[in-house]
Design an enzyme around this catalytic site. Structure first.
Site, PDB file in Angstrom:
ATOM      1  N   GLU A   1      -8.201 -20.064 -35.440  1.00 54.49           N
ATOM      2  CA  GLU A   1      -7.385 -20.027 -34.264  1.00 54.49           C
ATOM      3  C   GLU A   1      -7.021 -18.674 -33.909  1.00 54.49           C
ATOM      4  OE1 GLU A   1      -5.477 -23.266 -33.508  1.00 54.49           O
ATOM      5  OE2 GLU A   1      -6.297 -24.742 -35.157  1.00 54.49           O
TER       6      GLU A   1
ATOM      7  N   PRO B   1     -22.459 -18.771 -34.883  1.00 53.94           N
ATOM      8  CA  PRO B   1     -22.669 -17.722 -36.016  1.00 53.94           C
ATOM      9  C   PRO B   1     -22.601 -16.308 -35.471  1.00 53.94           C
ATOM     10  CG  PRO B   1     -24.431 -19.669 -35.814  1.00 53.94           C
ATOM     11  CD  PRO B   1     -23.313 -19.714 -34.748  1.00 53.94           C
TER      12      PRO B   1
HETATM   13  N1  CAA Z   1      -4.774 -19.065 -21.120  1.00 50.63           N
HETATM   14  C1  CAA Z   1      -5.412 -19.420 -19.932  1.00 50.63           C
HETATM   15  N2  CAA Z   1      -6.265 -18.454 -19.492  1.00 50.63           N
HETATM   16  C2  CAA Z   1      -6.690 -17.309 -20.252  1.00 50.63           C
HETATM   17  C3  CAA Z   1      -5.766 -17.048 -21.475  1.00 50.63           C
HETATM   18  C4  CAA Z   1      -4.903 -18.276 -21.941  1.00 50.63           C
HETATM   19  N3  CAA Z   1      -4.237 -17.996 -22.957  1.00 50.63           N
HETATM   20  N4  CAA Z   1      -6.414 -16.055 -22.298  1.00 50.63           N
HETATM   21  C5  CAA Z   1      -7.366 -15.494 -21.276  1.00 50.63           C
HETATM   22  N5  CAA Z   1      -7.426 -16.354 -20.052  1.00 50.63           N
HETATM   23  C6  CAA Z   1      -8.429 -15.887 -19.026  1.00 50.63           C
HETATM   24  C7  CAA Z   1      -8.126 -14.764 -18.508  1.00 50.63           C
HETATM   25  O1  CAA Z   1      -7.055 -14.865 -17.649  1.00 50.63           O
HETATM   26  C8  CAA Z   1      -9.379 -14.482 -17.949  1.00 50.63           C
HETATM   27  O2  CAA Z   1      -9.373 -14.919 -16.597  1.00 50.63           O
HETATM   28  P1  CAA Z   1     -10.123 -14.323 -15.168  1.00 50.63           P
HETATM   29  O3  CAA Z   1     -11.563 -14.469 -15.445  1.00 50.63           O
HETATM   30  O4  CAA Z   1      -9.907 -15.324 -14.200  1.00 50.63           O
HETATM   31  O5  CAA Z   1      -9.523 -13.081 -15.164  1.00 50.63           O
HETATM   32  C9  CAA Z   1     -10.315 -15.044 -18.852  1.00 50.63           C
HETATM   33  O6  CAA Z   1      -9.543 -16.009 -19.359  1.00 50.63           O
HETATM   34  C10 CAA Z   1     -10.943 -13.907 -19.561  1.00 50.63           C
HETATM   35  O7  CAA Z   1     -10.060 -13.383 -20.366  1.00 50.63           O
HETATM   36  P2  CAA Z   1     -10.067 -12.041 -21.107  1.00 50.63           P
HETATM   37  O8  CAA Z   1     -10.732 -10.993 -20.207  1.00 50.63           O
HETATM   38  O9  CAA Z   1      -8.642 -11.712 -21.673  1.00 50.63           O
HETATM   39  O10 CAA Z   1     -11.335 -12.595 -22.338  1.00 50.63           O
HETATM   40  P3  CAA Z   1     -12.024 -11.731 -23.517  1.00 50.63           P
HETATM   41  O11 CAA Z   1     -13.330 -11.742 -23.519  1.00 50.63           O
HETATM   42  O12 CAA Z   1     -11.151 -10.251 -23.558  1.00 50.63           O
HETATM   43  O13 CAA Z   1     -11.151 -12.532 -24.834  1.00 50.63           O
HETATM   44  C11 CAA Z   1      -9.477 -13.025 -26.432  1.00 50.63           C
HETATM   45  C12 CAA Z   1      -9.776 -12.785 -25.081  1.00 50.63           C
HETATM   46  C13 CAA Z   1      -8.183 -13.115 -26.464  1.00 50.63           C
HETATM   47  C14 CAA Z   1     -10.179 -11.879 -27.300  1.00 50.63           C
HETATM   48  C15 CAA Z   1     -10.481 -14.394 -26.776  1.00 50.63           C
HETATM   49  O14 CAA Z   1     -11.675 -14.017 -26.891  1.00 50.63           O
HETATM   50  C16 CAA Z   1      -9.751 -15.056 -28.000  1.00 50.63           C
HETATM   51  O15 CAA Z   1      -8.786 -15.680 -28.165  1.00 50.63           O
HETATM   52  N6  CAA Z   1     -10.648 -14.652 -28.948  1.00 50.63           N
HETATM   53  C17 CAA Z   1     -10.320 -15.330 -30.687  1.00 50.63           C
HETATM   54  C18 CAA Z   1     -10.858 -16.822 -30.349  1.00 50.63           C
HETATM   55  C19 CAA Z   1     -10.323 -17.803 -31.291  1.00 50.63           C
HETATM   56  O16 CAA Z   1      -9.105 -17.781 -31.545  1.00 50.63           O
HETATM   57  N7  CAA Z   1     -11.308 -18.534 -32.075  1.00 50.63           N
HETATM   58  C20 CAA Z   1     -10.936 -19.499 -32.924  1.00 50.63           C
HETATM   59  C21 CAA Z   1     -11.805 -20.647 -33.159  1.00 50.63           C
HETATM   60  S1  CAA Z   1     -11.046 -22.199 -33.005  1.00 50.63           S
HETATM   61  C22 CAA Z   1     -10.683 -22.380 -34.673  1.00 50.63           C
HETATM   62  O17 CAA Z   1     -10.495 -21.417 -35.510  1.00 50.63           O
HETATM   63  C23 CAA Z   1     -10.345 -23.664 -34.828  1.00 50.63           C
HETATM   64  C24 CAA Z   1     -10.349 -24.225 -36.263  1.00 50.63           C
HETATM   65  O18 CAA Z   1     -11.303 -25.095 -36.507  1.00 50.63           O
HETATM   66  C25 CAA Z   1      -9.160 -24.408 -36.777  1.00 50.63           C
END
Ligand code: CAA
Length: 382
Positions: free
Chosen positions: A363, A128
């Site tokens: 997503e 939430p």
């Molecule tokens: N693949 C592998 N590892 C990854 C990655 C990827 N694509 N992206 C980031 N990481 C790793 C990073 O390398 C980092 O690793 P280290 O700790 O070793 O350095 C770690 O993850 C943290 O990465 P960030 O510092 O970039 O993390 P962040 O907190 O800044 O967040 C973000 C990054 C891209 C904003 C992420 O939070 C994000 O994608 N947010 C959106 C979430 C989302 O898409 N939600 C959808 C929900 S699911 C849904 O909608 C399903 C449904 O029901 C249809």
């Protein structure tokens, strides 16, 4: 990039098209109206292999490539975006993650029934208080002997109301960071798991969405997917694949809206000629077709990179961003081409317009895709 489809890709695309037109088209308007989950057609899709397309045959799937999956997703979503997202979540967010991160024992127990379509899967990251800021999790997992006790609340779970298995992300330390997160496989028949009310939605109304709560749900230690502490990376890796699925869903919705617009523009007359012969409408069709094609090319490129085993986060985000914005542009123009009839529930065009909207939200919103793209570009630039 080779754009020539091989025999298997063509066969899977045609199978999905025939199924969508024969079995889904007759119910699509009704289930949008009633919001009823289409269990029968989803089960039939499972029997055809469409719920585990890219999963290896050994684990109950078809063993097809991601290009075939994109083509099939486009065909299903062209007819019904609700079926599209149910298929995408099961394939990309559940089966793909289980195959990639699971042990053989987990694949046997959890993946086989999901990929073969006997069971329905869901993926639950959002809470939430956190959607885009996905690492900010409050749902906890505390080790207690040979199991974890799970407590908390997750929201916006696509297929949550019907799922047999849910891939759930939790934290082992609510004061920690993404390195304290874990992924657990949840059996929804077990005590401590509850589903909330089904969300009333603007679009994809036949795909069921709800909140789920955990109250001392016992997850055995062997239900942890990947490593304790590695949950966030599991979530992100799975979402890269998921974003190709949603790009293909957007593509299907956009194609339906475009095709409807081309036929309507050729039938409808105004000022003594077909509206297609008015430049105002012809230019809309030109812009719609160009964006549709660009979206398809970006989506197929992401799929090809994934199939080659290369890193494809950037390409998946670009495909998802572009295809979802294109779907919103194209469905909006489709309403405009149809005029009053585009606003009427007698035609499916208003459904396409409503269904497209979510593709820019779930997503990863368009803003999150831009963030991922910019970070990748800047990292590459050094
Ligand atoms: N693949 C592998 N590892 C990854 C990655 C990827 N694509 N992206 C980031 N990481 C790793 C990073 O390398 C980092 O690793 P280290 O700790 O070793 O350095 C770690 O993850 C943290 O990465 P960030 O510092 O970039 O993390 P962040 O907190 O800044 O967040 C973000 C990054 C891209 C904003 C992420 O939070 C994000 O994608 N947010 C959106 C979430 C989302 O898409 N939600 C959808 C929900 S699911 C849904 O909608 C399903 C449904 O029901 C249809």
């Amino acid at each position: 990039m080779d754009l020539e489809l091989n025999d298997q890709q063509r066969m899977i695309r045609d199978l999905a098209r025939d199924f969508a037109e024969g079995e889904i088209a007759p119910i699509a308007a009704r289930i949008d109206e009633t919001g009823e989950f289409p269990r029968d057609t989803v089960m039939k899709m499972g029997a055809l292999g469409l719920m585990g397309l890219t999963t290896a045959e050994e684990w109950g799937g078809v063993g097809a490539d991601t290009v075939s999956y994109v083509l099939a997703m486009e065909e299903i979503s062209r007819v019904c975006a609700s079926h599209g997202v149910i298929m995408s979540v099961n394939n990309s967010l559940v089966c793909y993650g289980l195959e990639k991160f699971g042990t053989d024992a987990q694949r046997k127990e959890w993946l086989v029934p999901l990929a073969s379509g006997e069971k329905i899967g869901a993926y639950s990251l959002t809470e939430p208080q956190s959607g885009s800021d996905a690492a900010n999790m409050h749902t906890t997992a505390i080790l207690d002997g040979d199991h974890y006790l799970i407590n908390g609340r997750k929201s916006w779970v696509t297929s949550g109301p019907v799922a047999d298995t849910i891939v759930v992300f939790v934290t082992t330390n609510p004061k920690g960071d993404h390195n304290d997160t874990m992924c657990v496989l949840v059996d929804t028949t077990q005590p401590g798991f509850e589903r909330g009310k089904t969300e009333p939605k603007l679009g994809i109304r036949a795909s069921a969405t709800c909140e789920v709560t955990f109250e001392d749900y016992k997850a055995p230690v062997d239900a942890v997917l990947g490593e304790d502490g590695g949950g966030f990376k599991v979530a992100m890796t799975i979402l890269d694949a998921g974003r190709i699925g949603i790009a293909s869903q957007a593509l299907g919705i956009a194609r339906a809206a475009f095709e409807a617009s081309v036929s309507y523009a050729q039938e409808r007359k105004a000022f003594g000629k077909r509206i297609a012969d008015h430049q105002a409408i012809a230019f809309m069709l030109a812009d719609m077709n160009t964006r549709l094609d660009a979206a398809r090319l970006l989506t197929l490129r992401a799929a090809v990179k994934k199939d080659r085993g290369e890193r494809y986060s950037l390409e998946a985000s670009m495909a998802k961003l572009y295809a979802s914005e294109a779907a919103n542009f194209i469905t909006d123009k489709a309403v405009q081409v149809h005029g009053g009839m585009g606003y009427s529930k007698e035609l499916p065009v208003e459904r396409y317009f409503r269904d497209a909207r979510i593709t820019e939200i779930y997503e990863g919103t368009s803003e999150i895709q831009r963030l991922v793209i910019a970070r990748n570009v800047l990292r590459a630039a050094g």
